[in-house]
Design a protein around this motif. Structure first.
Motif, PDB file in Angstrom:
ATOM      1  N   ARG A  15       1.205   2.740  -0.548  1.00 13.04           N
ATOM      2  CA  ARG A  15       0.923   3.992  -1.250  1.00 13.04           C
ATOM      3  C   ARG A  15       1.747   5.136  -0.659  1.00 13.04           C
ATOM      4  O   ARG A  15       2.259   5.997  -1.384  1.00 13.04           O
ATOM      5  N   GLU A  40      -2.229   8.079  -8.977  1.00  3.87           N
ATOM      6  CA  GLU A  40      -3.516   8.408  -9.595  1.00  3.87           C
ATOM      7  C   GLU A  40      -4.359   7.154  -9.782  1.00  3.87           C
ATOM      8  O   GLU A  40      -5.578   7.172  -9.596  1.00  3.87           O
ATOM      9  N   TYR A  56      -4.138   4.296  -8.020  1.00  4.01           N
ATOM     10  CA  TYR A  56      -4.492   3.683  -6.741  1.00  4.01           C
ATOM     11  C   TYR A  56      -4.751   4.781  -5.714  1.00  4.01           C
ATOM     12  O   TYR A  56      -3.820   5.258  -5.062  1.00  4.01           O
ATOM     13  N   PRO A  57      -5.998   5.181  -5.560  1.00  6.91           N
ATOM     14  CA  PRO A  57      -6.327   6.318  -4.695  1.00  6.91           C
ATOM     15  C   PRO A  57      -6.152   5.994  -3.217  1.00  6.91           C
ATOM     16  O   PRO A  57      -6.074   4.821  -2.816  1.00  6.91           O
ATOM     17  N   ASP A  58      -6.106   7.046  -2.429  1.00  5.32           N
ATOM     18  CA  ASP A  58      -5.961   6.895  -0.983  1.00  5.32           C
ATOM     19  C   ASP A  58      -7.331   6.581  -0.378  1.00  5.32           C
ATOM     20  O   ASP A  58      -8.188   7.443  -0.301  1.00  5.32           O
ATOM     21  N   ARG A  59      -7.501   5.337   0.048  1.00  6.01           N
ATOM     22  CA  ARG A  59      -8.796   4.945   0.631  1.00  6.01           C
ATOM     23  C   ARG A  59      -8.607   3.782   1.565  1.00  6.01           C
ATOM     24  O   ARG A  59      -7.562   3.168   1.592  1.00  6.01           O
TER      25      ARG A  59
END
Length: 369
Positions: free
Chosen positions: A132, A364, A366-369
């Protein structure tokens, strides 16, 4: 598909698959198992040397007591709990030897292999986050490349026959005059006066003179040599101490203050006050002129009218058009002109904009987590 986006999609699929393996066992159970493995390793390391010595019976009893309490406190549903119980049975002997600890570690390693799903998930999560970040880095690059192509397009649309001399002549006149005036100020005024002037420019952020070094400014303020000009001080700095003793009252102080700052003094010129060519945007130049008027007026008031004339240029309705034409003449290379003529820049821009959209959508999705 953009490679960095494809990599992120693969990383997300791997992470989801690894997570499903963890969930089939239970994340909390696996984390409890990892903690138990680490705790038991610490106990084995702490007691191994003492528990096998016949003369340290107290350590032997203490060790077996800790192992017993450790095993009894493990959760009933802990994965590999039976392995921990087997290790407990192994170590609850009347006498222990080094091979017992080796055997215990081997069995513990077997239990540790059950942590593979958790480790795979954590590794997959790290790869996902890096993938990411790679998409984000590529997006920054693409945005910069788009801005560069758009700049080329604007320059390519410029009127190359526009009368740019309407801007250039007043700017060149001012730049030349302020350079000459500053050169005279630097050579004719005392070093003390010049450095005091430079110190005051700290109040004008759009006039980026480098601040005078503190030790140099202190020297010219406190020594008679500070009344000499900068060229004279630089000449003194090249003298031997014996020769310098005939010209200044403290040769060592001059050597320390001036010789060590020779590069700073030699490079002092009017560059922070000049406009240059092509000029900046109208608003930027206007603000620069406002500050420079205050600064230039302190050593060259006769140059201020030239600077006011430059400021008036920013109010011309055709300033932006003339500036763009000046940029096109000055900045466009023959290769860039050919790329514009052939339509290559337009094609590159379309491809980059499509890539930008894919990258933004991926961040959008694949969110940052």
């Amino acid at each position: 598909m953009v490679e960095s986006v494809a990599r992120l999609e693969r990383a997300d699929a791997d992470r989801r698959e690894a997570k499903s393996q963890v969930e089939s066992v239970g994340e909390e159970n696996l984390r409890d198992l990892r903690e138990a493995v680490g705790d038991l390793r610490e106990i084995l390391t702490a007691y191994e040397d003492r528990a096998v010595r016949d003369e340290d019976f107290a350590a032997f009893i203490e060790f077996q007591d800790r192992i017993g309490h450790f095993t009894n406190d493990l959760p009933e549903d802990l994965p590999e709990r039976e392995t921990f119980e087997d290790i407990d049975d192994l170590l609850q002997q009347r006498r222990l030897v080094e091979s017992d600890f080796e055997d215990a570690r081997e069995r513990l390693a077997d239990a540790e292999s059950a942590l593979a799903p958790l480790e795979d998930w954590e590794d997959a999560t790290d790869r996902y986050r890096e993938a990411r970040r790679a998409v984000g880095r590529r997006l920054d690059e693409v945005r910069d490349e788009i801005a560069e192509r758009e700049r080329l397009q604007r320059l390519g649309e410029a009127d190359l026959d526009a009368p740019v001399e309407r801007l250039r002549d007043p700017i060149e006149t001012y730049d030349q005059n302020v350079r000459e005036a500053f050169a005279s100020f630097r050579s004719d005024s005392s070093a003390r006066e010049v450095l005091d002037f430079l110190a005051t420019t700290a109040n004008f952020p759009l006039v980026p003179f480098e601040r005078p070094p503190d030790d140099l400014r202190t020297f010219v303020r406190t020594h008679e040599a500070g009344t000499e000009s900068i060229p004279q001080l630089l000449e003194y700095a090249g003298f031997s101490r014996s020769k310098l003793d005939h010209y200044v009252d403290d040769p060592d102080a001059l050597k320390r203050a001036v010789a060590t700052q020779q590069t700073y003094l030699e490079r002092l010129d009017a560059d922070p006050l000049t406009v240059g060519w092509p000029p900046p945007e109208a608003d930027v130049l206007r603000w620069q002129c406002n500050e420079r008027i205050s600064v230039v007026g302190r050593f060259a008031p006769d140059v201020v009218p030239d600077l006011r004339a430059v400021r008036e240029l920013t109010r011309r309705e055709d300033y932006d058009r003339l500036r763009t034409s000046a940029q096109a003449r000055d900045q466009l290379t023959d290769a860039e002109r050919e790329r514009l003529r052939s339509g290559a820049v337009e094609e590159e821009l379309a491809e980059l904009r499509e890539e930008r959209e894919q990258l933004e959508d991926a961040l959008e999705t694949y969110p940052d987590r």
